[in-house]
Enzyme design. Structure first.
Site, PDB file in Angstrom:
ATOM      1  N   ARG A 111       5.081  -7.579 -20.090  1.00  0.00           N
ATOM      2  CA  ARG A 111       3.861  -8.229 -19.615  1.00  0.00           C
ATOM      3  C   ARG A 111       2.903  -7.169 -19.077  1.00  0.00           C
ATOM      4  O   ARG A 111       3.330  -6.167 -18.515  1.00  0.00           O
ATOM      5  CB  ARG A 111       4.173  -9.188 -18.459  1.00  0.00           C
ATOM      6  CG  ARG A 111       5.108 -10.322 -18.832  1.00  0.00           C
ATOM      7  CD  ARG A 111       4.368 -11.428 -19.601  1.00  0.00           C
ATOM      8  NE  ARG A 111       5.147 -12.643 -19.702  1.00  0.00           N
ATOM      9  CZ  ARG A 111       6.076 -12.865 -20.635  1.00  0.00           C
ATOM     10  NH1 ARG A 111       6.360 -11.932 -21.511  1.00  0.00           N
ATOM     11  NH2 ARG A 111       6.722 -14.030 -20.675  1.00  0.00           N
ATOM     12  N   HIS A 152      10.474  -7.942  18.154  1.00  0.00           N
ATOM     13  CA  HIS A 152      11.116  -7.221  17.049  1.00  0.00           C
ATOM     14  C   HIS A 152      10.448  -7.396  15.699  1.00  0.00           C
ATOM     15  O   HIS A 152      10.858  -6.741  14.736  1.00  0.00           O
ATOM     16  CB  HIS A 152      12.595  -7.610  16.969  1.00  0.00           C
ATOM     17  CG  HIS A 152      13.409  -6.876  17.985  1.00  0.00           C
ATOM     18  ND1 HIS A 152      13.362  -7.190  19.330  1.00  0.00           N
ATOM     19  CD2 HIS A 152      14.236  -5.807  17.871  1.00  0.00           C
ATOM     20  CE1 HIS A 152      14.146  -6.360  19.994  1.00  0.00           C
ATOM     21  NE2 HIS A 152      14.687  -5.515  19.138  1.00  0.00           N
ATOM     22  N   ARG A 201     -10.045  -3.880  -4.304  1.00  0.00           N
ATOM     23  CA  ARG A 201     -11.173  -3.632  -3.398  1.00  0.00           C
ATOM     24  C   ARG A 201     -11.211  -4.638  -2.258  1.00  0.00           C
ATOM     25  O   ARG A 201     -11.910  -4.453  -1.283  1.00  0.00           O
ATOM     26  CB  ARG A 201     -12.497  -3.778  -4.155  1.00  0.00           C
ATOM     27  CG  ARG A 201     -12.845  -2.600  -4.995  1.00  0.00           C
ATOM     28  CD  ARG A 201     -14.341  -2.627  -5.295  1.00  0.00           C
ATOM     29  NE  ARG A 201     -14.659  -1.668  -6.331  1.00  0.00           N
ATOM     30  CZ  ARG A 201     -14.734  -0.359  -6.146  1.00  0.00           C
ATOM     31  NH1 ARG A 201     -14.512   0.146  -4.960  1.00  0.00           N
ATOM     32  NH2 ARG A 201     -15.018   0.448  -7.147  1.00  0.00           N
ATOM     33  N   SER A 255     -23.492   8.656  -4.179  1.00  0.00           N
ATOM     34  CA  SER A 255     -24.320   8.283  -3.017  1.00  0.00           C
ATOM     35  C   SER A 255     -24.609   9.498  -2.149  1.00  0.00           C
ATOM     36  O   SER A 255     -25.724   9.682  -1.649  1.00  0.00           O
ATOM     37  CB  SER A 255     -23.604   7.233  -2.174  1.00  0.00           C
ATOM     38  OG  SER A 255     -23.171   6.164  -2.972  1.00  0.00           O
ATOM     39  N   ASP A 310     -10.641   4.933  -4.678  1.00  0.00           N
ATOM     40  CA  ASP A 310      -9.933   5.795  -5.650  1.00  0.00           C
ATOM     41  C   ASP A 310      -9.412   7.096  -5.050  1.00  0.00           C
ATOM     42  O   ASP A 310      -8.638   7.795  -5.685  1.00  0.00           O
ATOM     43  CB  ASP A 310     -10.880   6.168  -6.817  1.00  0.00           C
ATOM     44  CG  ASP A 310     -11.246   4.961  -7.658  1.00  0.00           C
ATOM     45  OD1 ASP A 310     -10.523   3.958  -7.576  1.00  0.00           O
ATOM     46  OD2 ASP A 310     -12.253   5.025  -8.384  1.00  0.00           O
ATOM     47  N   THR A 370      10.932   6.093  13.463  1.00  0.00           N
ATOM     48  CA  THR A 370      10.964   5.146  14.570  1.00  0.00           C
ATOM     49  C   THR A 370       9.595   4.504  14.728  1.00  0.00           C
ATOM     50  O   THR A 370       8.582   5.195  14.595  1.00  0.00           O
ATOM     51  CB  THR A 370      11.358   5.822  15.900  1.00  0.00           C
ATOM     52  OG1 THR A 370      11.058   4.939  16.973  1.00  0.00           O
ATOM     53  CG2 THR A 370      10.610   7.120  16.131  1.00  0.00           C
TER      54      THR A 370
END
Length: 784
Positions: free
Chosen positions: A301, A671, A310, A130, A175, A538
């Site tokens: 599997r 929390h 996507r 593009s 990607d 943190t």
């Protein structure tokens, strides 16, 4: 937070508005090629920033196809056109592959359609195809105009008035296959989808002792496969850029059977769809399954993730990245001159930069050429520092050499978690333990922070002990906020008893204070004269010396997801404003960045003082907004931003002032921001930064080997962090000057520069400092 931002430096406001006026300019925005989560956030930023500076902004629907077809495919956008799209995946203006634009005739039609609306500034969000198309269009522009004039479709005045086309690109590609940027829009969200699936598969695979082969996207680029393998501790990964060596079939089967022998109940193999061997022949997921079944007889599997990657809502990282890039793209268009080459806005470390588009495209094509010519080392190098670093770290952590092949250092290195739990701490511990063992050290785990250290809760920890830790939230070692100060004697005794030669601390501000206390105690206790390094972890992201802390990204995603749900809860009801309180102590990082990612109208933070006038103007601002088609408002408040303007106070104020226009709801997130499985970013960041800390420790210990050296200098007590574009070690002694100890925050915080973005995108006037942007840089090939 006042509407005219009157406390902002007037000079920078004037500079911004005078030098970057978009009056009389028209900007066209399009999304092209494969869709990616975060594209809508980029479109929103371009539209709102464009309108903010006085330009007209046009949607170009269906990518280049819409530009060629013209008519209703090119429509002016207003402020409300992009309302409520931040959290939507895909692209609301559509994307399509376009054959017509590849022909000169198609481009001639496109130019004519743009000229009818005076559009000479294009913002293209898409992949390298593009962006290459946009560059060609720009080069041909003057020739196309002359042809249109000859055909009588435009007059001579138009040829002069619209003589130049400016093009700025943003890379939207899950990607992450575009050279010149660390991350493309959509990559982080795709990783979220992959990791969600991996986490789900791990639980079922463990029940049955199964092997899973997972195929992820990446026809030419193995980034998704590599980072997801790193983030879940996969047994094996197949990438196009780095094919396995000859005889890999046997090596892989040996590795899998060794892992089973170590009582590992599941094996995960990740394959990029474009995986190849050294002869450039495809390695398919089915081929791998057959190999495992025939050679090892394991129940195996195959799961092909496909377009799931996507889909879904964009992650907090992608929303912030796309928003930053969209604003930067508009500034780049306004600053462009006829001599400026088409550029692409990209991310380098933590810094938005502009790079010549064709340099990036050229390097991206060079990677493919290197792979075609089987120059795989060159391909990895051209992919850049981040990719090469990920690959090296994965290899170190996935493959353990036999014990007799690792030269022993006779050094004991201890790892400790300090402070509140943060998602990603366990990934950091796993990485440190494995890199330490690979470097020949004996690794010790300290349980329950400095409290446990003083009590001698210290055990040796091995390679397999940390298997499966990357996806676990919280802290498996246990962590406490206790500081070492009152236990120095006991801790020194434990250091001596266990012969600890170096210390790695993973934690937040308490870890930083603890490191300072241990450093100060060196004169009294020589046991502390060893290399000590801290890795920031943190949710508050308030550790001096690092732009990011492990755990902050996960917390940000929790905030963003919750804001999305809360906003959705009001759909179909009357107009409503939500007041949401975030964690962070005095540090406003979560409130500010959460506000940017969730599209908040205001975010109250300690770092930017506010008073009742500001609150009043915010309410008025929201009231005006609610008189349009906008139905929802979002206001974030950092928990310690003000002693008196509490969440309840702000809720009551908005409720009272909004009567008759909107009603109010409040929510304290609490929390839940510290919990949950770590995000892909935190797993990857924790893994890489912790490995880097261990490498530093190894170098320091090598220096001292055989000399019985005591470490007394400042550079042997460091915080490891990311600063702009670099990973750096900074002595805590130097960081003291940069710390506001009373409020437990760094004196200077990079993210405050992004604060005006949130205000501008929420329709406030704000001064935006553009001194950091505007420099076109060159793509630097990185040497491995």
């Amino acid at each position: 937070m006042d509407a005219d931002d009157s406390r902002a430096p007037k000079g920078s406001l004037r500079k911004f508005l005078e030098h970057l006026s978009g009056a009389g300019k028209a900007i066209g925005v399009l999304t092209s090629g494969g869709d990616a989560q975060g594209m809508n956030a980029a479109v929103r930023a371009v539209v709102r920033m464009g309108i903010y500076v006085g330009a007209k902004v046009y949607f170009i629907y269906e990518g280049y196809q819409g530009m060629v077809d013209g008519g209703s495919n090119i429509a002016e956008a207003d402020w409300e056109s992009v309302s409520s799209i931040l959290q939507v995946g895909g692209t609301i203006i559509g994307s399509a592959r376009c054959q017509a634009f590849r022909t000169r005739e198609g481009r001639l039609k496109a130019a004519c359609n743009l000229l009818q609306r005076g559009i000479t500034n294009l913002c293209v969000i898409g992949g390298d195809g593009s962006l290459t198309g946009a560059n060609l269009f720009r080069k041909e522009w003057s020739g196309l105009l002359e042809e249109l004039a000859r055909n009588g479709q435009i007059d001579k005045e138009a040829v002069q008035k619209y003589a130049y086309l400016n093009v700025v690109g943003m890379v939207g590609s899950i990607d992450n296959d575009f050279c010149g940027t660390d991350m493309t829009i959509g990559t982080d969200s795709a990783l979220h989808r992959i990791i969600e699936v991996v986490d789900a598969i791990m639980t079922t695979a463990q029940s049955h002792q199964r092997t899973f082969v997972l195929e992820v996207m990446g026809r030419h680029c193995g980034y998704l496969a590599l980072v997801s393998a790193l983030a879940c501790g996969a047994d094996w990964v197949f990438l196009p850029e780095s094919p396995p060596e000859e005889g890999w079939e046997e090596q892989m089967c040996v590795k899998l059977s060794e892992n089973r022998a170590r009582k590992k109940r599941l094996n995960i193999i990740i394959v990029a769809e474009g995986a190849i061997d050294t002869q450039n022949k495809p390695i398919t997921s089915e081929k791998i399954k057959e190999l495992v079944v025939t050679q090892l007889g394991y129940d195996t599997r195959v799961t092909i993730l496909g377009h799931v990657q996507r889909g879904g809502t964009p992650s907090a990282f992608d929303r912030i990245l796309a928003s930053r890039m969209g604003v930067e793209a508009v500034i780049a268009l306004l600053e462009a001159t006829p001599d400026t080459p088409a550029c692409v806005v990209s991310l380098n470390g933590n810094h938005a930069v502009r790079l010549p588009l064709m340099e990036c495209v050229q390097m991206t094509q060079d990677v493919q050429k290197a792979m075609d010519e089987r120059r795989f080392q060159d391909a990895v190098r051209l992919r850049g520092r981040s990719f090469a670093g990920n690959l090296n770290t994965y290899k170190r952590l996935a493959i353990k050499l036999p014990d007799d092949q690792i030269p022993k250092t006779n050094c004991n290195v201890a790892v400790i978690n300090v402070g509140a739990p943060a998602a990603g701490m366990n990934a950091a511990v796993r990485s440190a333990v494995r890199v330490g063992i690979a470097d020949g050290h004996r690794m010790l785990a300290i349980y329950d922070g400095f409290d446990g250290f003083a009590k001698g809760q210290i055990k040796e920890i091995g390679w397999t002990d940390v298997g499966g830790w990357t996806g676990q939230g919280g802290s498996i070692l246990g962590t406490k906020r206790v500081l070492p100060g009152k236990y120095l004697e006991e801790i020194a005794t434990q250091m001596r008893t266990h012969s600890i030669n170096a210390l790695l601390i993973i934690g937040g501000f308490e870890a930083y204070l603890g490191l300072l206390e241990l450093s100060a105690a060196r004169e009294k206790h020589e046991e502390f004269c060893v290399p000590m390094v801290m890795v920031p972890a943190t949710v508050s992201n308030n550790v001096p010396g690092s732009d990011f802390s492990i755990g902050a990204d996960t917390a940000l995603n929790t905030i963003t997801d919750t804001c999305d749900r809360i906003k959705q809860s009001a759909s179909g009801t009357k107009r409503r404003v939500f007041i949401i309180e975030t964690m962070g102590g005095y540090c406003g990082y979560l409130a500010n960045m959460g506000g940017l990612a969730a599209g908040a109208d205001a975010a109250y933070i300690f770092e930017e003082p506010f008073d009742i006038r500001d609150l009043q103007s915010n309410v008025e601002h929201l009231t005006e907004k609610m008189k349009t088609t906008i139905q929802r408002g979002l206001v974030l408040r950092n928990e310690s931003c003000s002693e008196n303007y509490t969440t309840d106070f702000i809720y009551q104020l908005y409720s009272e002032e909004g009567k008759g226009v909107f009603d109010c709801r409040k929510n304290v997130l609490g929390h839940m921001q510290q919990g949950g499985a770590p995000s892909p970013f935190d797993r990857n960041f924790g893994t890489k930064i912790s490995a880097r800390a261990m490498e530093w420790i190894t170098v320091k210990l090598k220096e001292a080997r055989g000399r019985g050296k005591k470490f007394t200098t400042d550079d042997s007590v460091c915080v490891l962090g990311i600063s702009k574009r670099n990973v750096i070690f900074q002595p805590v002694a130097e960081l003291k000057k940069q710390t506001d100890f009373e409020h437990r925050i760094p004196k200077e915080q990079w993210w405050l520069k992004l604060r005006p973005l949130m205000k501008i995108l929420a329709k406030y006037k704000a001064s935006y400092d553009v001194s950091d942007s505007g420099q076109l840089e060159h793509v630097q090939p990185w040497s491995v």
